[in-house]
Design a protein around this motif. Structure first.
Motif, PDB file in Angstrom:
ATOM      1  N   GLY A  66       0.817  -1.207   0.000  1.00 15.85           N
ATOM      2  CA  GLY A  66       0.000   0.000   0.000  1.00 15.85           C
ATOM      3  C   GLY A  66       0.853   1.260   0.000  1.00 15.85           C
ATOM      4  O   GLY A  66       1.977   1.264   0.515  1.00 15.85           O
ATOM      5  N   PRO A  67       0.353   2.352  -0.573  1.00 18.04           N
ATOM      6  CA  PRO A  67       1.098   3.606  -0.609  1.00 18.04           C
ATOM      7  C   PRO A  67       1.167   4.257   0.771  1.00 18.04           C
ATOM      8  O   PRO A  67       0.331   4.008   1.633  1.00 18.04           O
ATOM      9  CB  PRO A  67       0.283   4.464  -1.582  1.00 18.04           C
ATOM     10  N   GLN A  68       2.178   5.083   0.952  1.00 14.71           N
ATOM     11  CA  GLN A  68       2.306   5.822   2.201  1.00 14.71           C
ATOM     12  C   GLN A  68       1.347   7.008   2.197  1.00 14.71           C
ATOM     13  O   GLN A  68       1.252   7.745   1.227  1.00 14.71           O
ATOM     14  CB  GLN A  68       3.742   6.325   2.369  1.00 14.71           C
ATOM     15  N   THR A  69       0.613   7.167   3.270  1.00 18.35           N
ATOM     16  CA  THR A  69      -0.298   8.304   3.406  1.00 18.35           C
ATOM     17  C   THR A  69       0.022   9.032   4.718  1.00 18.35           C
ATOM     18  O   THR A  69       0.683   8.478   5.600  1.00 18.35           O
ATOM     19  CB  THR A  69      -1.761   7.867   3.402  1.00 18.35           C
ATOM     20  N   SER A  70      -0.448  10.251   4.815  1.00 18.30           N
ATOM     21  CA  SER A  70      -0.217  11.022   6.035  1.00 18.30           C
ATOM     22  C   SER A  70      -1.540  11.547   6.567  1.00 18.30           C
ATOM     23  O   SER A  70      -2.513  11.706   5.823  1.00 18.30           O
ATOM     24  CB  SER A  70       0.743  12.187   5.768  1.00 18.30           C
ATOM     25  N   ALA A  71      -1.542  11.869   7.850  1.00 18.40           N
ATOM     26  CA  ALA A  71      -2.771  12.293   8.516  1.00 18.40           C
ATOM     27  C   ALA A  71      -3.285  13.623   7.981  1.00 18.40           C
ATOM     28  O   ALA A  71      -4.485  13.912   8.074  1.00 18.40           O
ATOM     29  CB  ALA A  71      -2.533  12.395  10.021  1.00 18.40           C
ATOM     30  N   ASP A  72      -2.398  14.452   7.422  1.00 20.96           N
ATOM     31  CA  ASP A  72      -2.847  15.758   6.945  1.00 20.96           C
ATOM     32  C   ASP A  72      -3.402  15.714   5.522  1.00 20.96           C
ATOM     33  O   ASP A  72      -3.876  16.732   5.010  1.00 20.96           O
ATOM     34  CB  ASP A  72      -1.712  16.779   7.027  1.00 20.96           C
ATOM     35  N   GLU A  73      -3.362  14.569   4.875  1.00 13.03           N
ATOM     36  CA  GLU A  73      -3.965  14.439   3.551  1.00 13.03           C
ATOM     37  C   GLU A  73      -5.483  14.338   3.670  1.00 13.03           C
ATOM     38  O   GLU A  73      -6.005  13.738   4.617  1.00 13.03           O
ATOM     39  CB  GLU A  73      -3.450  13.195   2.835  1.00 13.03           C
ATOM     40  N   SER A  74      -6.177  14.902   2.704  1.00 11.86           N
ATOM     41  CA  SER A  74      -7.636  14.794   2.685  1.00 11.86           C
ATOM     42  C   SER A  74      -8.036  13.364   2.352  1.00 11.86           C
ATOM     43  O   SER A  74      -7.244  12.587   1.784  1.00 11.86           O
ATOM     44  CB  SER A  74      -8.232  15.742   1.643  1.00 11.86           C
ATOM     45  N   ASP A  75      -9.272  13.010   2.703  1.00  8.28           N
ATOM     46  CA  ASP A  75      -9.775  11.676   2.355  1.00  8.28           C
ATOM     47  C   ASP A  75      -9.703  11.458   0.847  1.00  8.28           C
ATOM     48  O   ASP A  75      -9.351  10.362   0.387  1.00  8.28           O
ATOM     49  CB  ASP A  75     -11.221  11.515   2.831  1.00  8.28           C
ATOM     50  N   ALA A  76     -10.041  12.493   0.067  1.00 10.84           N
ATOM     51  CA  ALA A  76     -10.030  12.357  -1.385  1.00 10.84           C
ATOM     52  C   ALA A  76      -8.635  12.058  -1.897  1.00 10.84           C
ATOM     53  O   ALA A  76      -8.451  11.205  -2.783  1.00 10.84           O
ATOM     54  CB  ALA A  76     -10.575  13.634  -2.024  1.00 10.84           C
ATOM     55  N   ASP A  77      -7.616  12.738  -1.342  1.00 10.52           N
ATOM     56  CA  ASP A  77      -6.249  12.501  -1.796  1.00 10.52           C
ATOM     57  C   ASP A  77      -5.780  11.103  -1.421  1.00 10.52           C
ATOM     58  O   ASP A  77      -5.050  10.455  -2.182  1.00 10.52           O
ATOM     59  CB  ASP A  77      -5.305  13.549  -1.199  1.00 10.52           C
ATOM     60  N   VAL A  78      -6.182  10.637  -0.248  1.00  9.12           N
ATOM     61  CA  VAL A  78      -5.806   9.278   0.164  1.00  9.12           C
ATOM     62  C   VAL A  78      -6.434   8.249  -0.770  1.00  9.12           C
ATOM     63  O   VAL A  78      -5.759   7.330  -1.252  1.00  9.12           O
ATOM     64  CB  VAL A  78      -6.234   9.013   1.619  1.00  9.12           C
TER      65      VAL A  78
END
Length: 300
Positions: A66-78
Motif C-alpha cells: 500500500g502507498p504511504q499516506t499522512s494524517a494531513d492528507e484529505s480523504d479524497a487525496d488518500v
C-alpha cells in the motif's frame, strides 16, 4: 463456429432486474451476466464507502504494497492513491457482511446452487485518470473444478461509460473455454494480463452502466473489461466478490509440491447452505494487498 454465431449484438441494452427472479437467473445462464438493481441499500453503500476511507488510511490494519499516506492528507487525496485493494474482507467487518447480503445470496443460490462459498473480495477505487483492466476471464485467475465461479460486482458509485464501467461480451461464457492470454502494455489498463484470440470484437461489447447499489452477477468464463475513468472528477468505486459451489474443492494458490487431486484452498467464507469439506477446517492465509497499476511498475 463463426464470429457472427458467437457475437452478441452491440445494440443490446442492459436490463436491471428489481428482484431476484427466474428472469435474472436465466439471463446469467444465457448471457453470462445479469444486473440486480438494489443489491445494497443507499445506507449500506454509504457505510462501505466510509469504511473504504478508513481502510485506505490504514486504520483497519496493514495493506500489503500500500502507498504511504499522512494524517494531513484529505480523504479524497488518500483514496486517489489506490486503484484496487484485494481481500479487504480480511480487515473489515463491514466488507465481510457484504459477502452475504440476503439479496445477493438469493441470486447466488439460484445461479450456483444451495451451497455457496466465497474466496475473494476486491475494493476498486479508480479515481479520475486511473486505468481499467483489459479483456479477461475470472476463471483464469481462480480455477474451479466445476466451472461454478461467479462474480458479484457491486457499484458503490453510479457506474458510467465516462467513469469506467464494466464492458461485457454477452454469451462469451457458453463454450467454457479459457482463451489465450498475454502481457500487455496498453496505457488504458493496469498490470493485468489480457485475453486474446477470441471470436469477438470490441464492437460486440456492451457497457454495463448501473446505479450505485446495483450488482452485476456474472459467470467466471465471461469475457469482460473496464476502461479508464475519463471523468473530470470523482471515483468509480466498486466492491467485487467471487463465489463458487461449496461442493467443489478449490484449486487456487496450489503449492508446487501438492497433488491437484488432493488440494483444496480453505481460506473461504461459507455464505449459503452447508460446507461438505468442513472437516478440513478453515485457513487464514490471504492478506489484503494493493493491485499494481503501472504507476509503480509491474512485477513481471
Amino acid at each position: 463456429m463463426s464470429t457472427s454465431q458467437l457475437a452478441a449484438p452491440s445494440t443490446r441494452s442492459v436490463v436491471l432486474h428489481d428482484t431476484v427472479s427466474e428472469a435474472l437467473i436465466e439471463q446469467v445462464r444465457e448471457d453470462g451476466y445479469g444486473v440486480l438493481r438494489d443489491a445494497l441499500s443507499p445506507a449500506e453503500v454509504a457505510e462501505i464507502n466510509a469504511e473504504a476511507v478508513r481502510l485506505c488510511r490504514g486504520e483497519l490494519g496493514e495493506i500489503g504494497q500500500g502507498p504511504q499516506t499522512s494524517a494531513d492528507e484529505s480523504d479524497a487525496d488518500v483514496l486517489r492513491r489506490y486503484l484496487c485493494v484485494h481481500h479487504p474482507h480480511k480487515l473489515s467487518d463491514v466488507v465481510v457482511r457484504s459477502l452475504s447480503c440476503p439479496q445477493i445470496v438469493d441470486a447466488l443460490t439460484g445461479v450456483i446452487g444451495p451451497n455457496v462459498k466465497s474466496m475473494q473480495s476486491m475494493l476498486f477505487i479508480k479515481a479520475e485518470g486511473r486505468p481499467g483492466q483489459p479483456w479477461h476471464q475470472d476463471e483464469y485467475f481462480i480455477p474451479t473444478r466445476d466451472r461454478s465461479l461467479t462474480a458479484v460486482w457491486i457499484a458503490l458509485d453510479d457506474a458510467t461509460v465516462e467513469n469506467g464501467c464494466l464492458w461485457v461480451l454477452p454469451g462469451s461464457h457458453r463454450r467454457g473455454v479459457l482463451y489465450p492470454d498475454r502481457e500487455q502494455d496498453d496505457p488504458r489498463f493496469d498490470c493485468s494480463i489480457e485475453a486474446y484470440d477470441f471470436p469477438y470484437t470490441d464492437a460486440d461489447a456492451i457497457p454495463v452502466e448501473i446505479p450505485a447499489g446495483a450488482a452485476v452477477i456474472f459467470n467466471g468464463y465471461l469475457l469482460h473489461r473496464s476502461l479508464p475513468n475519463s471523468g473530470r472528477h470523482g471515483y468509480r468505486r466498486a466492491l467485487a466478490h467471487h463465489y463458487m459451489s461449496a461442493e467443489s474443492p478449490l484449486g487456487w494458490k496450489m503449492p508446487a509440491d501438492t497433488s491437484p487431486a488432493h488440494w483444496d484452498f480453505r481460506d473461504i467464507v461459507l455464505v449459503a447452505g452447508e460446507d461438505p469439506y468442513a472437516y478440513k477446517g478453515i485457513a487464514d492465509v490471504t492478506r489484503a494487498y494493493v493491485r499494481p497499476d503501472k504507476e509503480g511498475g509491474c512485477d513481471r
